[in-house]
Design an enzyme around this catalytic site. Structure first.
Site, PDB file in Angstrom:
ATOM      1  N   GLU A  53       1.315  15.142   9.281  1.00  0.00           N
ATOM      2  CA  GLU A  53       0.594  14.237   8.344  1.00  0.00           C
ATOM      3  C   GLU A  53      -0.853  14.007   8.386  1.00  0.00           C
ATOM      4  O   GLU A  53      -1.537  14.050   7.373  1.00  0.00           O
ATOM      5  CB  GLU A  53       1.201  12.662   8.684  1.00  0.00           C
ATOM      6  N   PHE A 100       0.773  -1.370  -0.064  1.00  0.00           N
ATOM      7  CA  PHE A 100      -0.075  -0.088  -0.033  1.00  0.00           C
ATOM      8  C   PHE A 100       1.050   1.246   0.199  1.00  0.00           C
ATOM      9  O   PHE A 100       0.513   2.244   0.540  1.00  0.00           O
ATOM     10  CB  PHE A 100      -1.000  -0.025   1.191  1.00  0.00           C
ATOM     11  N   GLY A 116     -27.888  12.644  -9.769  1.00  0.00           N
ATOM     12  CA  GLY A 116     -28.770  11.430 -10.256  1.00  0.00           C
ATOM     13  C   GLY A 116     -27.470  10.671 -10.871  1.00  0.00           C
ATOM     14  O   GLY A 116     -26.550  10.466 -10.192  1.00  0.00           O
TER      15      GLY A 116
HETATM   16  C1  LIG Z   1      -4.898   3.930  -0.732  1.00  0.00           C
HETATM   17  C2  LIG Z   1      -3.781   3.807   0.434  1.00  0.00           C
HETATM   18  C3  LIG Z   1      -2.340   4.279   0.411  1.00  0.00           C
HETATM   19  C4  LIG Z   1      -1.706   4.280   1.508  1.00  0.00           C
HETATM   20  N1  LIG Z   1      -0.478   4.781   1.708  1.00  0.00           N
HETATM   21  C5  LIG Z   1       0.276   4.305   2.375  1.00  0.00           C
HETATM   22  C6  LIG Z   1       1.660   4.789   2.324  1.00  0.00           C
HETATM   23  O1  LIG Z   1       2.059   5.754   1.636  1.00  0.00           O
HETATM   24  N2  LIG Z   1       2.747   4.381   3.212  1.00  0.00           N
HETATM   25  C7  LIG Z   1       2.346   3.424   4.260  1.00  0.00           C
HETATM   26  O2  LIG Z   1       3.173   2.902   5.099  1.00  0.00           O
HETATM   27  N3  LIG Z   1       1.019   2.918   4.082  1.00  0.00           N
HETATM   28  C8  LIG Z   1      -0.047   3.276   3.372  1.00  0.00           C
HETATM   29  N4  LIG Z   1      -1.284   2.657   3.517  1.00  0.00           N
HETATM   30  C9  LIG Z   1      -1.701   1.944   4.594  1.00  0.00           C
HETATM   31  C10 LIG Z   1      -2.582   2.384   5.561  1.00  0.00           C
HETATM   32  O3  LIG Z   1      -2.042   3.433   6.308  1.00  0.00           O
HETATM   33  C11 LIG Z   1      -3.091   1.166   6.145  1.00  0.00           C
HETATM   34  O4  LIG Z   1      -3.955   0.379   5.445  1.00  0.00           O
HETATM   35  C12 LIG Z   1      -3.834   1.598   7.623  1.00  0.00           C
HETATM   36  O5  LIG Z   1      -2.978   2.057   8.477  1.00  0.00           O
HETATM   37  C13 LIG Z   1      -4.432   0.464   8.128  1.00  0.00           C
HETATM   38  O6  LIG Z   1      -3.832  -0.783   8.342  1.00  0.00           O
HETATM   39  P1  LIG Z   1      -4.522  -2.157   7.732  1.00  0.00           P
HETATM   40  O7  LIG Z   1      -4.795  -1.885   6.360  1.00  0.00           O
HETATM   41  O8  LIG Z   1      -3.369  -3.283   7.921  1.00  0.00           O
HETATM   42  O9  LIG Z   1      -5.600  -2.181   8.644  1.00  0.00           O
HETATM   43  P2  LIG Z   1      -5.491  -3.026   9.859  1.00  0.00           P
HETATM   44  O10 LIG Z   1      -4.868  -2.451  11.023  1.00  0.00           O
HETATM   45  O11 LIG Z   1      -5.681  -4.367   9.732  1.00  0.00           O
HETATM   46  O12 LIG Z   1      -7.150  -2.515  10.492  1.00  0.00           O
HETATM   47  C14 LIG Z   1      -8.391  -3.330  10.260  1.00  0.00           C
HETATM   48  C15 LIG Z   1      -9.648  -2.784  10.927  1.00  0.00           C
HETATM   49  O13 LIG Z   1      -9.421  -2.809  12.366  1.00  0.00           O
HETATM   50  C16 LIG Z   1      -9.481  -1.668  13.075  1.00  0.00           C
HETATM   51  N5  LIG Z   1      -8.435  -1.690  13.947  1.00  0.00           N
HETATM   52  C17 LIG Z   1      -7.140  -2.031  14.190  1.00  0.00           C
HETATM   53  N6  LIG Z   1      -6.700  -1.846  15.269  1.00  0.00           N
HETATM   54  C18 LIG Z   1      -7.691  -1.211  15.996  1.00  0.00           C
HETATM   55  C19 LIG Z   1      -7.754  -0.934  17.467  1.00  0.00           C
HETATM   56  N7  LIG Z   1      -6.541  -0.857  18.369  1.00  0.00           N
HETATM   57  N8  LIG Z   1      -9.006  -0.438  17.783  1.00  0.00           N
HETATM   58  C20 LIG Z   1      -9.924  -0.366  16.977  1.00  0.00           C
HETATM   59  N9  LIG Z   1     -10.054  -0.622  15.812  1.00  0.00           N
HETATM   60  C21 LIG Z   1      -8.908  -1.299  15.455  1.00  0.00           C
HETATM   61  C22 LIG Z   1      -9.175  -0.724  11.851  1.00  0.00           C
HETATM   62  O14 LIG Z   1      -9.593   0.835  12.371  1.00  0.00           O
HETATM   63  C23 LIG Z   1      -9.841  -1.161  10.760  1.00  0.00           C
HETATM   64  O15 LIG Z   1     -11.121  -0.921  10.704  1.00  0.00           O
HETATM   65  C24 LIG Z   1      -2.038   3.067   2.303  1.00  0.00           C
HETATM   66  C25 LIG Z   1      -3.338   2.498   2.253  1.00  0.00           C
HETATM   67  C26 LIG Z   1      -4.108   2.753   1.268  1.00  0.00           C
HETATM   68  C27 LIG Z   1      -5.241   1.719   0.993  1.00  0.00           C
END
Ligand SMILES: Cc1cc2nc3c(=O)[nH]c(=O)nc-3n(C[C@H](O)[C@H](O)[C@H](O)COP(=O)(O)OP(=O)(O)OC[C@H]3O[C@@H](n4cnc5c(N)ncnc54)[C@H](O)[C@@H]3O)c2cc1C
Length: 389
Positions: free
Chosen positions: A254, A166, A351
């Site tokens: 950020e 990502f 729409g």
């Molecule tokens: C288009 C895009 C661009 C991105 N760009 C970058 C980038 O440039 N650099 C980079 O390093 N990353 C990047 N990311 C990654 C992004 O920061 C992560 O996807 C995000 O931090 C969530 O991590 P995850 O996808 O592993 O979800 P997870 O951490 O697996 O979370 C899944 C769900 O569980 C919830 N959850 C997790 N922990 C808790 C908690 N303690 N309490 C309550 N709920 C919780 C989350 O809120 C979410 O709803 C990007 C992502 C996307 C989609």
């Protein structure tokens, strides 16, 4: 085409604007209209922004505008950066990853040695190096303590193995702010940051440019590292183990960039929707004349205005060095939540045309969904805020 005339449509100029910034806005807006907008459809098709545009933005002085001039930056502050975020986002230009480029540069500025700043910042300001932030891994997103990409010191080098996912600007980036694990025995204090120049780097590979719901001009990518050798003087923060500490320090900056992008997108969607509903007719009258449309637009105008006032206050606090982590988290979650609701209302007023990619509000709707996910999910924002209560 009707020009906006209603009171709610009067531009609400930010209190932080001044004559210099107004001139900058004119120049940036010209650049965006001539160098970016005409290329956007192609960027969406090819799934990345051309490197050439980065170089032109650098030549024009629009990159790293809040980095001191001695390091090649514009010598301004966050308000200067804000102008570029606003002009891109209100036009739905979501592919140009200026945000992560600037954030990566700020890590160098805040934690780099003089030698490191001189090595990287001027080239980033010129757009010769394009920055990315490489934190997230398949098994570590919200919980960065799960990072497994390993950097092992061998003499004057680190040997890096692992993968990231990502990563914004991933396929075009030539400098990574790479978060690595230097101590496997210590979950939180075992993280470090390496600045890695990627051009012709043996063992480094860009994987897929990921197929996303929105932000299709953005090359969100996978990155792979196989015995990649990085000079030890690319370590940020002088010593190993300071990664988490540095990451926490830069979060308000950020998160504010994400919130500001959200406000600018809402403003752009609102303006488009007012224009469209004043032109489109149904049942012998303009869509804008139905009571439902007027009430919806009144709600949207109010929500956009409240978000604007909040984000402007955060910008002033950031410039004064007073934006705290909780306030930045509040701005990030609340504005991105309301952004999605507002743009959804705008789509509805278009729409069927609102569901077509050739319409700005359609692209903005798809682009906006991720705002609640990246930069720390909105749930993580609430977790952070709640800890201070
Ligand atoms: C288009 C895009 C661009 C991105 N760009 C970058 C980038 O440039 N650099 C980079 O390093 N990353 C990047 N990311 C990654 C992004 O920061 C992560 O996807 C995000 O931090 C969530 O991590 P995850 O996808 O592993 O979800 P997870 O951490 O697996 O979370 C899944 C769900 O569980 C919830 N959850 C997790 N922990 C808790 C908690 N303690 N309490 C309550 N709920 C919780 C989350 O809120 C979410 O709803 C990007 C992502 C996307 C989609």
């Amino acid at each position: 085409m009707n020009e906006p005339t209603s009171a709610a449509m009067k531009p609400c100029e930010s209190p932080w604007m001044d004559d210099d910034l107004r001139m900058l806005r004119e120049a940036v807006s010209r650049f965006v209209e001539t160098e970016m907008l005409p290329r956007e459809a192609q960027w969406r098709k090819q799934k990345h922004v051309d490197r050439e545009t980065w170089r032109k933005a650098g030549e024009a002085g629009f990159l790293l505008m809040d980095v001191p001039a001695e390091y090649g930056g514009g010598g301004g502050d966050f308000r200067h950066e804000a102008v570029l975020y606003e002009e891109c986002n209100r036009r739905g230009l979501s592919g140009f990853g200026q945000g992560v480029h600037s954030i990566a540069a700020h890590y160098v500025l805040n934690y780099g040695t003089e030698e490191q700043k001189s090595r990287w910042l001027p080239r980033m300001a010129r757009g010769e190096l394009i920055g990315a932030i490489a934190m997230t891994e398949p098994g570590a997103g919200s919980d960065l303590n799960g990072i497994r990409t390993r950097a092992v010191r061998e003499g004057d080098e680190y040997v890096v193995n692992g993968s990231k996912i990502f990563i914004t600007n991933g396929s075009i980036a030539t400098i990574l702010m790479l978060v690595v694990r230097t101590d496997p025995g210590d979950r939180s204090r075992g993280l470090s940051i390496l600045m890695v120049e990627t051009e012709n780097l043996p063992g480094y590979r860009v994987g897929r440019v990921l197929d996303k719901m929105g932000m299709t001009a953005q090359d969100t990518s996978e990155l792979f590292f196989e015995d990649v050798r990085v000079p030890a003087d690319c370590l940020l923060g002088l010593e190993e183990g300071r990664g988490m500490h540095m990451l926490m320090g830069d979060l308000p900056y950020e998160r504010l960039t994400i919130a500001l992008g959200g406000v600018a997108a809402m403003e752009g969607a609102y303006q488009e929707t007012v224009r469209y509903t004043k032109e489109r007719q149904a049942f012998g009258q303009k869509i804008a004349e139905f009571q439902n449309t007027r009430f919806k637009l009144a709600e949207v105008a109010t929500q956009v205005r409240v978000a604007r006032v909040f984000v402007d206050r955060c910008i002033e606090q950031l410039v004064a060095g007073e934006l705290d982590t909780e306030t930045a988290a509040m701005a990030k979650w609340w504005i991105t939540d309301i952004q999605q609701k507002v743009i959804d209302d705008c789509v509805q007023l278009f729409g069927g045309y609102g569901y077509m990619n050739e319409y700005l509000v359609c692209r903005m709707f798809a682009d906006s969904r991720v705002q609640r996910i990246y930069g720390g999910t909105n749930e993580i924002m609430k977790e952070l805020i709640s800890r201070s209560i």
